[in-house]
Write a protein that holds these residues in place. Sequence first.
Motif, PDB file in Angstrom:
ATOM      1  N   GLU A   1      75.899   9.985 -40.820  1.00 61.35           N
ATOM      2  CA  GLU A   1      74.734   9.160 -41.131  1.00 61.35           C
ATOM      3  C   GLU A   1      75.108   7.898 -41.903  1.00 61.35           C
ATOM      4  OE1 GLU A   1      70.713  10.949 -41.807  1.00 61.35           O
ATOM      5  OE2 GLU A   1      71.936  12.533 -42.717  1.00 61.35           O
ATOM      6  N   PHE A   2      76.334   7.830 -42.462  1.00 63.50           N
ATOM      7  CA  PHE A   2      76.671   6.756 -43.383  1.00 63.50           C
ATOM      8  C   PHE A   2      77.884   5.939 -42.980  1.00 63.50           C
ATOM      9  CE2 PHE A   2      75.278  10.494 -46.004  1.00 63.50           C
ATOM     10  CZ  PHE A   2      73.947  10.107 -46.039  1.00 63.50           C
ATOM     11  N   ARG A   3      78.841   6.527 -42.259  1.00 62.01           N
ATOM     12  CA  ARG A   3      80.058   5.787 -41.934  1.00 62.01           C
ATOM     13  C   ARG A   3      79.717   4.504 -41.185  1.00 62.01           C
ATOM     14  NH1 ARG A   3      82.337  11.004 -40.559  1.00 62.01           N
ATOM     15  NH2 ARG A   3      81.950  10.527 -38.377  1.00 62.01           N
ATOM     16  N   GLU A   4      80.471   3.440 -41.477  1.00 62.45           N
ATOM     17  CA  GLU A   4      80.185   2.146 -40.882  1.00 62.45           C
ATOM     18  C   GLU A   4      81.227   1.732 -39.852  1.00 62.45           C
ATOM     19  OE1 GLU A   4      77.449   0.568 -41.237  1.00 62.45           O
ATOM     20  OE2 GLU A   4      76.666   1.970 -42.744  1.00 62.45           O
ATOM     21  N   ASP A   5      82.159   2.612 -39.473  1.00 63.23           N
ATOM     22  CA  ASP A   5      83.095   2.263 -38.426  1.00 63.23           C
ATOM     23  C   ASP A   5      82.339   2.104 -37.104  1.00 63.23           C
ATOM     24  OD1 ASP A   5      83.709   5.097 -36.845  1.00 63.23           O
ATOM     25  OD2 ASP A   5      83.154   5.349 -38.960  1.00 63.23           O
ATOM     26  N   ARG A   6      82.920   1.368 -36.195  1.00 63.64           N
ATOM     27  CA  ARG A   6      82.224   1.008 -34.952  1.00 63.64           C
ATOM     28  C   ARG A   6      81.820   2.239 -34.135  1.00 63.64           C
ATOM     29  NH1 ARG A   6      82.167  -3.599 -31.696  1.00 63.64           N
ATOM     30  NH2 ARG A   6      80.594  -3.283 -30.085  1.00 63.64           N
ATOM     31  N   LYS A   7      82.714   3.212 -34.060  1.00 68.80           N
ATOM     32  CA  LYS A   7      82.418   4.391 -33.241  1.00 68.80           C
ATOM     33  C   LYS A   7      81.212   5.146 -33.767  1.00 68.80           C
ATOM     34  CE  LYS A   7      85.211   8.027 -33.332  1.00 68.80           C
ATOM     35  NZ  LYS A   7      86.391   8.863 -33.051  1.00 68.80           N
ATOM     36  N   THR A   8      81.166   5.355 -35.080  1.00 70.02           N
ATOM     37  CA  THR A   8      80.044   6.100 -35.657  1.00 70.02           C
ATOM     38  C   THR A   8      78.745   5.304 -35.565  1.00 70.02           C
ATOM     39  OG1 THR A   8      81.604   7.130 -37.196  1.00 70.02           O
ATOM     40  CG2 THR A   8      79.272   7.400 -37.667  1.00 70.02           C
ATOM     41  N   SER A   9      78.810   4.001 -35.798  1.00 68.08           N
ATOM     42  CA  SER A   9      77.614   3.162 -35.690  1.00 68.08           C
ATOM     43  C   SER A   9      77.050   3.212 -34.275  1.00 68.08           C
ATOM     44  CB  SER A   9      77.940   1.721 -36.079  1.00 68.08           C
ATOM     45  OG  SER A   9      78.337   1.634 -37.429  1.00 68.08           O
TER      46      SER A   9
END
Length: 467
Positions: free
Chosen positions: A410-418
């Motif tokens: 819910e919080f990571r800002e890496d491209r894959k997670t976004s």
Amino acid sequence: MGQDLAIRSTIEAIEGHRAQALALFERSYDLEQEACDAVARAAPSANRLQLSEGRRYKARDKWLEERRREVDSAIWNYLIQATHLERLMDRTAREAFRRQLADNPPPATADNCAATLQQLMGDADMIFKRGIATAFAQLDRRFRSHDGFKVGSRVVLSYALTTYGAWSGARDETLRDIERTFHTLGGKPHPERSGGICGLIDAAKRGSLSLKAFEVEDDYFRVRGFKNGNVHLWLKRADLVARVNQLLADYYGAALGAAPDVADRRHAPKGGLAKNYGFFPTPAHLVSRVLEAGHVGTRATWRGDYPRLSILEPSAGLGAIAQAAAAAGHLVTAVEIQPGHATHLREAGGLQRVLCEDFLALDPAGLGLFDRVLMNPPFDGGRDVDHVTHALRFLAPGGRLVAIMAAGVEFREDRKTSDFRALVERFGGTFQDLPAGSFQESGTNVNTVLLTVRAPIHPTGQSAPRP
């Protein structure tokens, strides 16, 4: 060993005083009753309740049990303070401990005290780490998942102060917990409130009828308060910040492993295999949550010709979810990469199919589509994103996927997670926080969420475009 003997000797002496106190309370109750009886004989019209001042005019056993609780609560409080164990506890832990003592303290016998203190001292390191995690999680939800957000040089306490300058939502207690952490790691005793950072803030905003901007500083922190009620906290000791981050990583578990500075920013699946294959068995209480979120009916809930569902559990491990779904009467396929676990699943029986394969290497054309995909994938390095993204391809039109994932999704800002969050939003999926410590019995303190996604039905009867 010498310290253990000294502690044992002390608590044995305490037990002796406890026994003496309880015996004296028994005698005092009996003496007061005897005194009331004597007065009643001398003056039959005397008010017995008034004579005893209402304090002991109740059943003997009930009154003595109240005294026992008061005595034991006082002893336990003293022992925790005397052994300095309370210094390791955050506010939440201290309040929980005090509530337990107030409600029903265990008898403070020598055996109970020795066993409890020994356990607490053995767990002191974990108690301290848990306190750090709790304190920072109360500042910002992102801190509840160490892979999603590491402590940096600055922390923002949003709306910490009201427009009148009063502390809001116990933010001062949270700040005191952070202060306690840095003083402990810095080898200094935690100061009283008036001598700590909260005391400096209180002094800076004193004398004003409305909130004003201020700035204060001590050896560990620099604090700036703003008129909107926000408080910015700069952590001055970079060495202690590094230690805090290491302790948070230790507490949450190595399974996370992907803090923002090392997160995989590629869309390609994470290479290699997770440590220990990312295997953390799904506890029974979470299995029930997964089945409930997946609308997986049991025989007891079926009505009429309720259909049997086709269900897939990828990366099934020992099959806690798969076996529960099969026991409910559904047709279950389990995929598991570890040969030993796959053999266990086959020997346990009840499953329609067991495949010893790498789930990420499979394709819906070969494996098929399913009414439900229920999963607890490996978490570390963002592998849960890889597995869930791939699993969505196996949902039949109108099917439902339920996955346990690391809270950092819910919080990571890496491209894959976004991009994964955008995919979930497009599917109308939802994240729901699971209780902290849900996987503690499985060997990790990783915080988790429950993802639920329902595959839409295309007007042609086919599922919507796949990720």
